[in-house]
Design a protein around this motif. Structure first.
Motif, PDB file in Angstrom:
ATOM      1  N   CYS A  87       0.845  -1.194   0.000  1.00  0.00           N
ATOM      2  CA  CYS A  87       0.000   0.000   0.000  1.00  0.00           C
ATOM      3  C   CYS A  87       0.876   1.238   0.000  1.00  0.00           C
ATOM      4  CB  CYS A  87      -0.959   0.011   1.188  1.00  0.00           C
ATOM      5  SG  CYS A  87      -0.165   0.345   2.755  1.00  0.00           S
ATOM      6  N   THR A  88       0.245   2.353  -0.255  1.00  0.00           N
ATOM      7  CA  THR A  88       0.890   3.653  -0.184  1.00  0.00           C
ATOM      8  C   THR A  88       0.158   4.454   0.884  1.00  0.00           C
ATOM      9  OG1 THR A  88       1.348   3.553  -2.547  1.00  0.00           O
ATOM     10  CG2 THR A  88       1.536   5.693  -1.508  1.00  0.00           C
ATOM     11  N   ALA A  89       0.927   5.145   1.713  1.00  0.00           N
ATOM     12  CA  ALA A  89       0.334   5.932   2.787  1.00  0.00           C
ATOM     13  C   ALA A  89       1.067   7.265   2.905  1.00  0.00           C
ATOM     14  CB  ALA A  89       0.415   5.168   4.110  1.00  0.00           C
ATOM     15  N   ILE A  90       0.391   8.229   3.482  1.00  0.00           N
ATOM     16  CA  ILE A  90       0.964   9.549   3.730  1.00  0.00           C
ATOM     17  C   ILE A  90       1.166   9.698   5.234  1.00  0.00           C
ATOM     18  CG2 ILE A  90       0.619  12.045   3.523  1.00  0.00           C
ATOM     19  CD1 ILE A  90       0.895  10.693   0.825  1.00  0.00           C
ATOM     20  N   LEU A  91       2.388  10.039   5.644  1.00  0.00           N
ATOM     21  CA  LEU A  91       2.690  10.298   7.046  1.00  0.00           C
ATOM     22  C   LEU A  91       2.954  11.785   7.195  1.00  0.00           C
ATOM     23  CD1 LEU A  91       3.175   9.095   9.870  1.00  0.00           C
ATOM     24  CD2 LEU A  91       5.591   8.871   9.243  1.00  0.00           C
ATOM     25  N   THR A  92       2.170  12.428   8.054  1.00  0.00           N
ATOM     26  CA  THR A  92       2.269  13.871   8.256  1.00  0.00           C
ATOM     27  C   THR A  92       2.577  14.164   9.715  1.00  0.00           C
ATOM     28  OG1 THR A  92       0.615  14.215   6.528  1.00  0.00           O
ATOM     29  CG2 THR A  92       1.042  16.069   7.996  1.00  0.00           C
ATOM     30  N   CYS A  93       3.534  15.035   9.939  1.00  0.00           N
ATOM     31  CA  CYS A  93       3.861  15.491  11.287  1.00  0.00           C
ATOM     32  C   CYS A  93       3.068  16.770  11.540  1.00  0.00           C
ATOM     33  CB  CYS A  93       5.364  15.749  11.401  1.00  0.00           C
ATOM     34  SG  CYS A  93       5.854  16.383  13.004  1.00  0.00           S
ATOM     35  N   LYS A  94       2.081  16.698  12.448  1.00  0.00           N
ATOM     36  CA  LYS A  94       1.259  17.870  12.755  1.00  0.00           C
ATOM     37  C   LYS A  94       1.992  18.856  13.653  1.00  0.00           C
ATOM     38  CE  LYS A  94      -3.047  17.547  13.851  1.00  0.00           C
ATOM     39  NZ  LYS A  94      -4.340  17.146  14.416  1.00  0.00           N
ATOM     40  N   ASN A  95       2.707  18.332  14.644  1.00  0.00           N
ATOM     41  CA  ASN A  95       3.496  19.171  15.551  1.00  0.00           C
ATOM     42  C   ASN A  95       4.624  18.319  16.121  1.00  0.00           C
ATOM     43  OD1 ASN A  95       2.408  17.709  17.764  1.00  0.00           O
ATOM     44  ND2 ASN A  95       0.633  19.069  17.820  1.00  0.00           N
ATOM     45  N   ASP A  96       5.209  18.726  17.222  1.00  0.00           N
ATOM     46  CA  ASP A  96       6.355  18.008  17.773  1.00  0.00           C
ATOM     47  C   ASP A  96       6.058  16.567  18.158  1.00  0.00           C
ATOM     48  OD1 ASP A  96       7.914  20.205  17.475  1.00  0.00           O
ATOM     49  OD2 ASP A  96       7.833  20.825  19.575  1.00  0.00           O
ATOM     50  N   SER A  97       4.813  16.253  18.474  1.00  0.00           N
ATOM     51  CA  SER A  97       4.543  14.920  18.989  1.00  0.00           C
ATOM     52  C   SER A  97       3.391  14.174  18.320  1.00  0.00           C
ATOM     53  CB  SER A  97       4.271  14.995  20.493  1.00  0.00           C
ATOM     54  OG  SER A  97       3.147  15.796  20.741  1.00  0.00           O
ATOM     55  N   ILE A  98       2.660  14.780  17.411  1.00  0.00           N
ATOM     56  CA  ILE A  98       1.504  14.140  16.772  1.00  0.00           C
ATOM     57  C   ILE A  98       1.789  13.887  15.297  1.00  0.00           C
ATOM     58  CG2 ILE A  98      -0.961  14.326  16.224  1.00  0.00           C
ATOM     59  CD1 ILE A  98      -0.434  14.152  19.216  1.00  0.00           C
ATOM     60  N   TYR A  99       1.582  12.626  14.876  1.00  0.00           N
ATOM     61  CA  TYR A  99       1.757  12.219  13.489  1.00  0.00           C
ATOM     62  C   TYR A  99       0.458  11.583  13.014  1.00  0.00           C
ATOM     63  CZ  TYR A  99       6.802  12.773  14.079  1.00  0.00           C
ATOM     64  OH  TYR A  99       8.052  13.286  14.294  1.00  0.00           O
ATOM     65  N   ILE A 100       0.123  11.803  11.749  1.00  0.00           N
ATOM     66  CA  ILE A 100      -1.076  11.224  11.153  1.00  0.00           C
ATOM     67  C   ILE A 100      -0.634  10.317  10.000  1.00  0.00           C
ATOM     68  CG2 ILE A 100      -3.262  11.675   9.964  1.00  0.00           C
ATOM     69  CD1 ILE A 100      -3.210  12.712  12.851  1.00  0.00           C
ATOM     70  N   LEU A 101      -1.067   9.054  10.053  1.00  0.00           N
ATOM     71  CA  LEU A 101      -0.816   8.104   8.972  1.00  0.00           C
ATOM     72  C   LEU A 101      -2.129   7.898   8.240  1.00  0.00           C
ATOM     73  CD1 LEU A 101       1.227   6.114   7.640  1.00  0.00           C
ATOM     74  CD2 LEU A 101       0.241   4.363   9.128  1.00  0.00           C
ATOM     75  N   LYS A 102      -2.138   8.208   6.958  1.00  0.00           N
ATOM     76  CA  LYS A 102      -3.356   8.094   6.160  1.00  0.00           C
ATOM     77  C   LYS A 102      -3.079   7.209   4.950  1.00  0.00           C
ATOM     78  CE  LYS A 102      -7.050  10.698   4.052  1.00  0.00           C
ATOM     79  NZ  LYS A 102      -7.693  11.973   3.900  1.00  0.00           N
TER      80      LYS A 102
END
Length: 141
Positions: free
Chosen positions: A98-113
């Motif tokens: 699969c392909t996913a997007i990993l985004t760092c929102k701030n110093d401690s929160i990451y979103i994997l979509k």
């Protein structure tokens, strides 16, 4: 002359410190306690070995489940910007990807979509559990 030297030294040190923090955005361990998942990543140096799966060699990272050896290995990573990366992942059998997007929102929160490909699934109580397409991870320190 003294002021010039001191100012130059402070500027040089400040620039070095700023550069080091940027390179740590995607060199970390993150976890999702709700699904007992964790990710160990270093998208810059691609030097992560997957425990019990050394056959894969050094990779950008992996997604694993606590108390289980099953993993989704990250086989490739492309940076979209300094806080977003596109990941190519395969399960440890090599049968799904699969392909996913990993985004760092701030110093401690990451979103994997999840973007496309096979659904992310992990073993849970001797059954396969399909994971949501968007999950929040917190950085472990």
């Amino acid at each position: 002359m003294k002021k010039y030297i001191i100012t130059s030294a402070i500027t040089l040190i400040a620039g070095t410190i700023y550069g080091q923090t940027d390179k740590n955005v995607f060199n970390c361990n993150i976890e999702n306690k709700e699904y007992n998942l964790f990710m160990r990543i270093n998208l810059y140096d691609n030097n992560i070995e997957v425990p019990q799966h050394e056959l894969f060699g050094e990779l950008p990272g992996f997604l694993g489940k606590k108390h289980n050896s099953f993993v989704w290995a990250i086989t490739g990573a492309k940076f979209k910007n300094e806080h977003t990366a596109e990941l190519t992942m395969i399960n440890d059998f090599g049968s799904e990807d699969c392909t996913a997007i990993l985004t760092c929102k701030n110093d401690s929160i990451y979103i994997l979509k999840q973007k496309n490909g096979s659904a992310l699934k992990v073993p849970d109580n001797n059954k396969w559990k399909k994971l949501p397409t968007t999950m929040e991870f917190k950085r472990r320190y």
